[in-house]
Every structure is written in structure tokens, then in C-alpha cells.
Design a protein around this motif. Sequence first.
Motif, PDB file in Angstrom:
ATOM      1  N   LEU A 184       0.832  -1.204   0.000  1.00  0.00           N
ATOM      2  CA  LEU A 184       0.000   0.000   0.000  1.00  0.00           C
ATOM      3  C   LEU A 184       0.873   1.262   0.000  1.00  0.00           C
ATOM      4  O   LEU A 184       0.564   2.243  -0.687  1.00  0.00           O
ATOM      5  CB  LEU A 184      -0.915  -0.016   1.225  1.00  0.00           C
ATOM      6  N   PHE A 185       1.971   1.229   0.734  1.00  0.00           N
ATOM      7  CA  PHE A 185       2.882   2.374   0.786  1.00  0.00           C
ATOM      8  C   PHE A 185       3.474   2.636  -0.602  1.00  0.00           C
ATOM      9  O   PHE A 185       3.603   3.788  -1.035  1.00  0.00           O
ATOM     10  CB  PHE A 185       3.999   2.099   1.789  1.00  0.00           C
ATOM     11  N   GLY A 186       3.840   1.570  -1.295  1.00  0.00           N
ATOM     12  CA  GLY A 186       4.396   1.727  -2.642  1.00  0.00           C
ATOM     13  C   GLY A 186       3.392   2.323  -3.607  1.00  0.00           C
ATOM     14  O   GLY A 186       3.723   3.232  -4.388  1.00  0.00           O
ATOM     15  N   LEU A 187       2.157   1.828  -3.577  1.00  0.00           N
ATOM     16  CA  LEU A 187       1.121   2.368  -4.471  1.00  0.00           C
ATOM     17  C   LEU A 187       0.845   3.840  -4.178  1.00  0.00           C
ATOM     18  O   LEU A 187       0.700   4.661  -5.095  1.00  0.00           O
ATOM     19  CB  LEU A 187      -0.161   1.546  -4.328  1.00  0.00           C
ATOM     20  N   ALA A 188       0.780   4.185  -2.886  1.00  0.00           N
ATOM     21  CA  ALA A 188       0.537   5.572  -2.502  1.00  0.00           C
ATOM     22  C   ALA A 188       1.698   6.469  -2.925  1.00  0.00           C
ATOM     23  O   ALA A 188       1.487   7.624  -3.326  1.00  0.00           O
ATOM     24  CB  ALA A 188       0.315   5.669  -0.997  1.00  0.00           C
ATOM     25  N   SER A 189       2.922   5.958  -2.865  1.00  0.00           N
ATOM     26  CA  SER A 189       4.088   6.738  -3.288  1.00  0.00           C
ATOM     27  C   SER A 189       4.012   7.061  -4.772  1.00  0.00           C
ATOM     28  O   SER A 189       4.298   8.197  -5.190  1.00  0.00           O
ATOM     29  CB  SER A 189       5.383   5.967  -2.989  1.00  0.00           C
ATOM     30  N   VAL A 190       3.630   6.071  -5.555  1.00  0.00           N
ATOM     31  CA  VAL A 190       3.482   6.311  -6.998  1.00  0.00           C
ATOM     32  C   VAL A 190       2.390   7.344  -7.253  1.00  0.00           C
ATOM     33  O   VAL A 190       2.553   8.258  -8.079  1.00  0.00           O
ATOM     34  CB  VAL A 190       3.168   4.993  -7.731  1.00  0.00           C
ATOM     35  N   LEU A 191       1.273   7.232  -6.539  1.00  0.00           N
ATOM     36  CA  LEU A 191       0.187   8.197  -6.711  1.00  0.00           C
ATOM     37  C   LEU A 191       0.617   9.605  -6.310  1.00  0.00           C
ATOM     38  O   LEU A 191       0.241  10.587  -6.954  1.00  0.00           O
ATOM     39  CB  LEU A 191      -1.035   7.764  -5.896  1.00  0.00           C
ATOM     40  N   CYS A 192       1.436   9.716  -5.253  1.00  0.00           N
ATOM     41  CA  CYS A 192       1.970  11.035  -4.863  1.00  0.00           C
ATOM     42  C   CYS A 192       2.779  11.644  -6.002  1.00  0.00           C
ATOM     43  O   CYS A 192       2.644  12.830  -6.321  1.00  0.00           O
ATOM     44  CB  CYS A 192       2.862  10.902  -3.633  1.00  0.00           C
ATOM     45  N   GLY A 193       3.636  10.834  -6.609  1.00  0.00           N
ATOM     46  CA  GLY A 193       4.459  11.341  -7.702  1.00  0.00           C
ATOM     47  C   GLY A 193       3.658  11.724  -8.926  1.00  0.00           C
ATOM     48  O   GLY A 193       4.028  12.640  -9.668  1.00  0.00           O
ATOM     49  N   LEU A 194       2.537  11.030  -9.149  1.00  0.00           N
ATOM     50  CA  LEU A 194       1.685  11.310 -10.312  1.00  0.00           C
ATOM     51  C   LEU A 194       0.639  12.384 -10.033  1.00  0.00           C
ATOM     52  O   LEU A 194      -0.104  12.758 -10.949  1.00  0.00           O
ATOM     53  CB  LEU A 194       0.964  10.030 -10.747  1.00  0.00           C
ATOM     54  N   ALA A 195       0.558  12.882  -8.794  1.00  0.00           N
ATOM     55  CA  ALA A 195      -0.512  13.808  -8.395  1.00  0.00           C
ATOM     56  C   ALA A 195      -0.589  14.997  -9.346  1.00  0.00           C
ATOM     57  O   ALA A 195       0.420  15.625  -9.666  1.00  0.00           O
ATOM     58  CB  ALA A 195      -0.266  14.291  -6.963  1.00  0.00           C
TER      59      ALA A 195
END
Length: 482
Positions: A90-101
Motif C-alpha cells: 500500500l505504501f508503494g502504491l501511494a508513493s506512486v500516486l503522490c508522484g503522479l498527483a
Amino acid sequence: MTPREPLEAPDPRRWLALTLLVASFFMVIVDSQIVMLALPSIESELGFSPGGVQWGMSAYLLSFGGLLMFGGRTADLLGGRRMFLLGTALFGLASVLCGLAWNDSVLITARVVQGVAAAIMTPTAMAVLMHTFAEGPERNKALGIWTGVGAFGATAALLIGGPITDGLGWEWIFYINVPVVVAVLVFGPRLLKTTPVQDGRRRFDPAGAVTITAAIALLVYAVSEAPLVGWGSGQTIGLLIGAAVLLVIFTVIENRSQAPLVPLRIFRSPTVVGGNILMLIVAMTVYGGALITSLYAQQVLGYSAVKFGLSTAIYAVMSIIGANVSARLVAKVGYKPIAIAGMTLLAGGLLLLTQIDPDGGYWSDLFFGLVVFGSGIGSTNVAASIASLTGAKPEESGLVSGINNAVFQIGAALGIAIASSVAFASTTGADAKGLNDGFQAGFLATAVFALAGLATALLLLLHRDKKTSPQGTGKHSVPVHH
């Protein structure tokens, strides 16, 4: 006393497993700090309102701190390894979403999810560590490594955050998490041991989880905002009252629940109570001192963020050394002398830092104070962690770890809020001398925290930590209190 059951041989892969666990912890700590250096770029690109960009940090810290107890409880009910791997994914997916925000709302939402994942990862990783290493010298050594890596993570964020943001773009402060997440998910199932789960029906305590999470979130938010809105403001007082009311409700719920989130009998142990109070004060001291150091170096000495990170890496290095030396010594002398020595070092280092000068420099004003201060960080963290975790039942190791981490987060918020408030109130002007006056007062306030921690170590860790040899882990080890 009942005879101990024969123990299985130590897992030969346990140190590789520790590498994965501390890598994930390092990632969590870095993510709590690294965003600080990228906030100006994020604000300009995503269109945050003035002052709203702080939620790029606050959203993570509030969800992380508020859910730590619940995250720890999931380890006890569903299995530490399973929940650790789930939280890491979940942390990895959220990190990717942060970068794509693509806007501020998406980033804040993704940071909340990151915080939730971190709240699952941190106590479950600690639960796996406790189950991987038998109570005694090996566990103490593992906790020393864990503590040292955590201390270095905060400094590493300052070292790498600026160059990554300037060279690659702010998105990459989140994308750098992906290789770590992938490594943990690939090797974790092979290296990490499963942890015990509680027998019988697995029942959660949703009412307890909601009330304690809300109480911690309100408390952290109240003390974080107090330096801006005032300690006597309606907002601060109202939030603190709300947190207190929720805490009372939580206590009532836990007393009546058949499957409480936090069995209150845990707090009958003097080592658990003393260790967690000490951890609270340690966090207040360390984060308060680090904040004032940063402000002095950048606002009075004129350091850039990168230069500040490089120049203050010495206290992170000393923290790692202090943690590992203390982890070895605690098997011989117990955790109480280590706690006393560590708090003395923290107080001594901060008192040295009260001698800062508006025309000072690194070697004359910071270096020696930071060496002493850093040595105390490692020692006190190891002593407080061992005290608060000693004797925990295997099936409650996640919860005890969650409490320990939640206390640390609350202490960090309190230390930053109080130290900054004292510094601001004591500032006598906008020039270097006026700012220096405020920062001297800030260092003095954090030295008072450390002296309070010294009194705590002397008065509250009253259980004599007798040296025994449980589980065949060596000549001496930390005791189990029943």
C-alpha cells in the motif's frame, strides 16, 4: 515461574530479514521529512493555497501517528508478516500516486494513504523483529540497529531531498520508494518469519480504534498548530479538550469491551509505563533540539538546506554509534543505567548548544554540542525501547510496538511545538542577535526536557532489571517482567 519450553534454533537468515525491516523503517522515516525540502516546488506546481502546502507533511504525520495502535493490533490479530507486506504494498502504491498527483487534493489524499500504510508497516515490522530475535542480547543488538537507522533516516532526508528536487523534480522524492518496496515484497515472504496471532475468534474493536485514533490525531494537530494560532487560542484549547474527552471515552470502551484494542492491564507493568513516558520525553527532546538546530544554522549562520544536512550529519552518526554501543552494554548493566547516561548526554549537549552566538560558526558553536547530543539520542532510544517492549507477550507484540511508536509521534509533535513557541516568544528582534536570543531559549527548553527525562529514568524505571539468561541467548540479557 513455569519452566521454559525448548526453543528452536535461531533462523540463520534473521540478519537478512532485519535488513529488509530496517530498510522499510528507513523509508518511512525519510518520507516523514523529505517532503519538507520539496514543499516550495510542490506549492508552485500543484496550486496549493497560501499555507495549505503544509498539509503535504501534516496529512502523512496525522494519519501515521493516529493509526499506529490500530496498525499494531492488526499484527496481533491477522499476523505480523502478512500485515507488514500488505502495508508495504500500500505504501508503494501511494508513493506512486503522490508522484503522479495532478492537483493538491490528489497529493493530500495520497499522503493520507501513505500515512495509513506507514502506521501498519512500522509496528508490524517491530512485531516481526521481536519474534525473529529472542529476548536478550541479539534482540538488543537488532533494536540498536533499528534505532540507529531511524535516526539516520531523518538526516538522510535533509541530505538527499534538496538534490533530488533540484535535479530530478519533486516527484522523485516519492518514486525513490519503489525499489525498496519491490525488494521487500520479493524477498519478504522468503526471509520474514510469521508471527503468533491471538487464539480464538479474531475480533476487532472498531469503537476503540475510532476513539483512540481521533484522540491522537486531535492531540497531534492541536500541538502542531499551537505555535501558529497560540496556546491559549480557542482552537488549541478546544482541540485539547476534545482529545481529552475522546481519551476518557476510549478508556471506558476498553474497560467494557470483550476484545479491547488496548487491554489496559498492559499498563500495570512499571517498565511499560516508565519506558513509554521516557520515550515521550526522548522524542520531545530530540525533535525540539533538532528543530532549533535547523533554525539557528539556516537563519543565523545562513546555511543552505544541503549544507545544513551535511554539517549536522555528525549527530546522526553519533546516534548510530550510541545506539549500537548501548545495545551491547545493556546486556551487562541493564537498561536503566543506559537511560540515565543517555539523558545526561542529551542534557549536556543541549546545554552546550545554549552557548550559540550570532557571529558563531560550525566548529565553535555546533559541532561539540551535536556530538554529545547525538550520542544521547542513540542511547536513550535503545533504553526506552527495550524498557517499553520488555516482557511483551508474543501475541501482543504488535500492539505494544504500536503504543511505543504512537508515544514517540506525540512526543515529537509536543517537542517541536513547545520548543518553537519558546524560541518565538524569546526572540528580541529580526536581526541575527534577536533570533539568536530566541534559539538560545529554545535550546534551554529542550535541555529542561532532557532533565525531566533523567528524573523519569531515575524514578519510574524502578523495577530492578536483573540479569538473567532467558532462552539461552547469552551470558546476560534484558529481563522478562511478569
